[in-house]
Design an enzyme around this catalytic site. Structure first.
Site: not given
Length: 470
Positions: A369-370, A386, A388-390, A421, A424-425
């Site tokens: 995971h980034p 990732s 889109a989530e961030q 870290f 779930a954004v």
């Protein structure tokens, strides 16, 4: 790879809105089984007499012999019971499950059914067991039932119910005819689609509890009041659910030789009068229900994970757990089935593989995971998911101070735990993410490892909901 064919989920916790006509709170569907003249009998070329669903307790087949008492009980159904029930229900939309050979021996009754506007569905060629038939023999009987039914009634049946069926029945019926519905199921309070005979087939499930057959079995009704009470309770529960916005279907099964007896018919009359006292009741044939459901809820198109080959499955779900296609490869080899053709189902399979993996393997998933708002994000090298989530929490548009805060937290967290870290954004805002970051960095490693794994599973779940729907 193993596949489990049974669907143990169905419509699930949130069934589709039935949208019955005129806002009805309940659909009441009455079936009259017409089997008299189609039952086991050496006159019909069968090996023995009938032994099923009669007034004779503990009846057994008589090989090579006619059974006078059994025959006369069935004859009561055609000679007296049918006409009593016809008088009670001729103003209602009723579905007849008609055994083709029985219908051929009942011209007066068929004429009465037609005059009343009743739907005549097929109940097979003969009222006999099919469990030991070869698929070829059963298919031939299905074809002959359709032919004879069409010849006797003037039109081909649009509905089918074998009853004494085999494990091949639904597939064979779907293959052999163009049926609006098949009723050989007791699995739901609403219609549902299955893949059968190589196509999408609508199932309008039937009933064995709201069924007068229970007068003919030991664990059944002994008087009309019991039948009446049970039907009223069933109606009341479903009617209340309809008032709460979740209308269902009440199926009732009747037999001429059973419910046609005077003492039982009296109970049926009271039940029908009770139903008629309520507003928002849609009396319908099964054909009408099937056509309505097909218009409102056509078969679902799109991904069917349990039907995919491995390459497709891994292609579709290999990135759900970040850069860890081995999880999808392992999930594919589980005992998947129709119940896994949802976001929840696929998530369960993927999570099982993740949870059963070694700590080293799960650590590798965490490391994949980034960092949140880290160097990869700045370099636009995140996966599409990732990215889109961030962006959903505004992590792609930080102030200089926010970016400095995230960078410092990322450094401290990664140095302490050895993985980035993870949260779930989509469940959070920028503020709650920062709060969780500051709180969790003080955890011990075991606690934080468990929390990070939990968050990884939640991220996977959200990705699957976006892909497959809730």
């Amino acid at each position: 790879m193993t596949r489990y064919p049974r669907d143990m989920t169905g419509h699930g916790a949130n069934p589709p809105a039935a949208n019955w006509p005129n806002g009805a709170k309940i659909a009441v569907q009455i079936v009259l089984n017409y089997e008299e003249g189609g039952e086991n009998n050496i006159l019909h070329g069968d090996a023995a007499s009938e032994a099923f669903l009669s007034e004779i307790t503990g009846a057994q087949p008589w090989p090579g012999q006619r059974h006078w008492n059994m025959e006369s009980i069935y004859e009561y159904g055609s000679r007296a019971g049918f006409w009593r029930l016809h008088r009670l229900m001729s103003d209602l939309p009723v579905t007849v499950y008609g055994v083709a050979t029985a219908l051929a021996r009942a011209p007066e009754q068929v004429a009465a059914m037609t005059a009343a506007g009743w739907e005549i569905a097929s109940h097979g060629l003969k009222w006999i067991e099919h469990k030991d038939m070869s698929a070829e023999e059963e298919a031939a009987q299905i074809r002959e039932a359709i032919r004879l039914h069409t010849e006797v009634t003037g039109s081909a049946p649009r509905g089918w119910y074998t009853g004494r069926c085999s494990m091949n029945t639904v597939d064979l019926v779907a293959q052999e005819g163009s049926f609006a519905y098949i009723a050989d199921s007791y699995a739901d309070d609403l219609p549902y689609w299955v893949r059968a005979g190589g196509k999408d087939q609508l199932i309008v499930p039937y009933t064995m509890d709201c069924n007068d057959m229970r007068f003919a079995i030991q664990a059944g009704y002994t008087n009309g009041d019991q039948f009446e009470s049970y039907l009223k309770d069933s109606f009341d529960m479903l009617y209340a659910e309809g008032q709460e916005g979740a209308p269902k279907m009440l199926s009732i099964g009747l037999h001429c030789r059973l419910m046609g007896r005077p003492g039982r018919a009296a109970a049926l009359k009271r039940v029908l009068d009770y139903f008629r006292q309520h507003d928002g009741v849609w009396f319908a044939t099964r054909e009408q229900i099937a056509d309505h459901w097909a218009r409102q809820h056509p078969p679902r198109q799109g991904l069917r994970p349990s039907a995919m080959d491995k390459e497709t499955f891994v292609s579709e779900f290999g990135g759900i757990f970040e850069h860890s296609p081995w999880i999808a490869e392992g999930a594919f080899d589980l005992e998947l089935g129709p119940t896994h053709d949802t976001a929840t189902g696929v998530h369960s399979a993927l999570s099982r593989i993740f949870r059963s993996a070694s700590q080293e393997q799960r650590h590798a998933v965490l490391v994949a995971h980034p960092d949140l708002a880290g160097k990869l994000a700045a370099a636009k090298r995140l996966t599409a998911e990732s990215t889109a989530e961030q962006a959903s929490a505004g992590l792609d548009a930080l102030t200089d101070q926010e970016r400095a805060d995230f960078t410092a937290l990322n450094t401290a967290y990664t140095e302490k735990f050895g993985f980035p870290f993870i949260i779930a954004v989509r469940d959070n805002t920028k503020a709650t993410i920062l709060e969780a970051f500051k709180r969790r960095v003080d955890n011990d490693r075991d606690t934080e490892f468990a929390e990070a794994c939990k968050q990884v599973e939640r991220i996977a779940e959200l990705r699957l909901i976006e892909k497959l729907g809730a």
